[in-house]
Design a protein around this motif. Structure first.
Motif, PDB file in Angstrom:
ATOM      1  N   UNK A 154      28.542  32.095  40.581  1.00 49.28           N
ATOM      2  CA  UNK A 154      27.789  33.125  39.871  1.00 49.28           C
ATOM      3  C   UNK A 154      27.324  32.708  38.482  1.00 49.28           C
ATOM      4  N   UNK A 155      28.159  31.956  37.764  1.00 44.71           N
ATOM      5  CA  UNK A 155      27.880  31.747  36.345  1.00 44.71           C
ATOM      6  C   UNK A 155      26.910  30.608  36.076  1.00 44.71           C
ATOM      7  N   UNK A 156      26.147  30.795  35.016  1.00 42.97           N
ATOM      8  CA  UNK A 156      25.343  29.737  34.429  1.00 42.97           C
ATOM      9  C   UNK A 156      25.886  29.532  33.021  1.00 42.97           C
ATOM     10  N   UNK A 157      26.001  28.285  32.607  1.00 44.01           N
ATOM     11  CA  UNK A 157      26.571  27.961  31.302  1.00 44.01           C
ATOM     12  C   UNK A 157      25.458  27.521  30.362  1.00 44.01           C
ATOM     13  N   UNK A 158      25.427  28.110  29.182  1.00 47.25           N
ATOM     14  CA  UNK A 158      24.437  27.718  28.185  1.00 47.25           C
ATOM     15  C   UNK A 158      24.759  26.335  27.647  1.00 47.25           C
ATOM     16  N   UNK A 212      16.094  35.969  21.376  1.00 48.48           N
ATOM     17  CA  UNK A 212      15.386  34.699  21.435  1.00 48.48           C
ATOM     18  C   UNK A 212      14.531  34.588  20.184  1.00 48.48           C
ATOM     19  N   UNK A 213      15.069  33.927  19.180  1.00 49.64           N
ATOM     20  CA  UNK A 213      14.357  33.727  17.928  1.00 49.64           C
ATOM     21  C   UNK A 213      13.567  32.433  17.904  1.00 49.64           C
ATOM     22  N   UNK A 214      13.333  31.862  19.086  1.00 50.40           N
ATOM     23  CA  UNK A 214      12.546  30.637  19.156  1.00 50.40           C
ATOM     24  C   UNK A 214      13.258  29.425  18.595  1.00 50.40           C
ATOM     25  N   UNK A 215      14.557  29.566  18.317  1.00 44.64           N
ATOM     26  CA  UNK A 215      15.323  28.453  17.766  1.00 44.64           C
ATOM     27  C   UNK A 215      14.994  28.157  16.315  1.00 44.64           C
ATOM     28  N   UNK A 231      25.440  32.116  17.152  1.00 38.56           N
ATOM     29  CA  UNK A 231      24.112  31.730  16.681  1.00 38.56           C
ATOM     30  C   UNK A 231      24.069  30.218  16.490  1.00 38.56           C
ATOM     31  N   UNK A 232      22.871  29.695  16.195  1.00 37.01           N
ATOM     32  CA  UNK A 232      22.704  28.259  16.018  1.00 37.01           C
ATOM     33  C   UNK A 232      23.257  27.764  14.689  1.00 37.01           C
ATOM     34  N   UNK A 233      23.015  28.522  13.619  1.00 38.65           N
ATOM     35  CA  UNK A 233      23.381  28.061  12.279  1.00 38.65           C
ATOM     36  C   UNK A 233      23.291  29.221  11.302  1.00 38.65           C
ATOM     37  N   UNK A 234      23.680  28.936  10.064  1.00 35.86           N
ATOM     38  CA  UNK A 234      23.494  29.929   9.008  1.00 35.86           C
ATOM     39  C   UNK A 234      22.333  29.483   8.117  1.00 35.86           C
ATOM     40  N   UNK A 235      21.652  30.478   7.553  1.00 35.99           N
ATOM     41  CA  UNK A 235      20.525  30.225   6.658  1.00 35.99           C
ATOM     42  C   UNK A 235      20.452  31.398   5.688  1.00 35.99           C
ATOM     43  N   UNK A 236      20.332  31.160   4.398  1.00 35.71           N
ATOM     44  CA  UNK A 236      20.385  32.259   3.432  1.00 35.71           C
ATOM     45  C   UNK A 236      19.143  33.130   3.338  1.00 35.71           C
ATOM     46  N   UNK A 237      18.012  32.671   3.874  1.00 32.23           N
ATOM     47  CA  UNK A 237      16.756  33.409   3.733  1.00 32.23           C
ATOM     48  C   UNK A 237      16.612  34.454   4.837  1.00 32.23           C
ATOM     49  N   UNK A 264      14.043  36.171  28.769  1.00 32.89           N
ATOM     50  CA  UNK A 264      13.901  35.119  27.764  1.00 32.89           C
ATOM     51  C   UNK A 264      14.677  33.895  28.241  1.00 32.89           C
ATOM     52  N   UNK A 265      14.194  32.722  27.864  1.00 24.02           N
ATOM     53  CA  UNK A 265      14.836  31.480  28.292  1.00 24.02           C
ATOM     54  C   UNK A 265      15.100  30.596  27.090  1.00 24.02           C
ATOM     55  N   UNK A 266      16.354  30.160  26.956  1.00 23.34           N
ATOM     56  CA  UNK A 266      16.745  29.152  25.973  1.00 23.34           C
ATOM     57  C   UNK A 266      18.090  28.584  26.395  1.00 23.34           C
ATOM     58  N   UNK A 267      18.460  27.462  25.842  1.00 19.80           N
ATOM     59  CA  UNK A 267      19.736  26.796  26.135  1.00 19.80           C
ATOM     60  C   UNK A 267      19.923  26.549  27.630  1.00 19.80           C
ATOM     61  N   UNK A 268      18.803  26.358  28.351  1.00 25.17           N
ATOM     62  CA  UNK A 268      18.857  26.033  29.762  1.00 25.17           C
ATOM     63  C   UNK A 268      19.105  27.195  30.702  1.00 25.17           C
TER      64      UNK A 268
END
Length: 162
Positions: A15-19, A64-67, A111-117, A131-135
């Motif tokens: 059943x599972x898909x792994x990111x 999905x923030x487009x990375x 999340x992918x990372x931190x960013x102050x802005x 939405x599709x990301x991380x495979x």
């Protein structure tokens, strides 16, 4: 509920898909899971703000923030609203900020990372579209589970094995 993704993978291999392993845990919950609600946006967290203000009981917001690594799509105020409105967590293909406060907030955040802005709010973004990301493709109404081992998706709800 506490989820252990390796145990879920072992119990439900069909059943599972792994990111792909690109996410880090920023939230106060190290494990979370629930029904998927999706947002597709780019450097604009207007739809994220709208959704966390709604009841999220049993749900996980998949953004999905487009990375993008140029703006944060979630900060302390929206995370606190998500926790108050019973969201289980958020998985963000993009950045977050206010990470020290996020770590103390009772909501899961991957999340992918931190960013102050902060992001700009132009009211742009789509709600509940695949939405599709991380495979992996995320479909509203399917299920997602996350912990410090990784993030997995299933077409149906999973129970932790005994």
């Amino acid at each position: 509920m506490h989820y252990i993704t390796p145990d879920l993978c072992d119990a439900y291999p069909e059943l599972v898909q792994v990111l792909e392993p690109m996410f880090s845990n920023f939230g106060g919950r190290d494990s979370f899971g629930g029904e998927i609600v999706t947002i597709k946006c780019f450097e604009d967290n207007s739809r994220v703000k709208e959704q966390v203000e709604l009841d999220g009981t049993g749900k996980v917001l998949v953004v999905d923030g487009g990375g993008s690594l140029r703006h944060a799509l979630l900060g302390d105020m929206l995370a606190e609203k998500a926790a108050k409105n019973h969201w289980q967590g958020l998985v963000i293909y993009g950045c977050v900020r206010d990470v020290d406060v996020l770590a103390q907030t009772d909501v899961g955040v991957q999340a992918l990372a931190s960013h102050p802005l902060k992001s700009v709010r132009r009211g742009i973004g789509e709600l509940n579209v695949p939405v599709t990301f991380a495979g992996v493709t995320f479909r509203p109404g399917e299920y997602i589970y996350a912990d410090n081992n990784g993030v997995i998706v299933s077409p149906s709800p999973l129970k932790m094995p005994e």
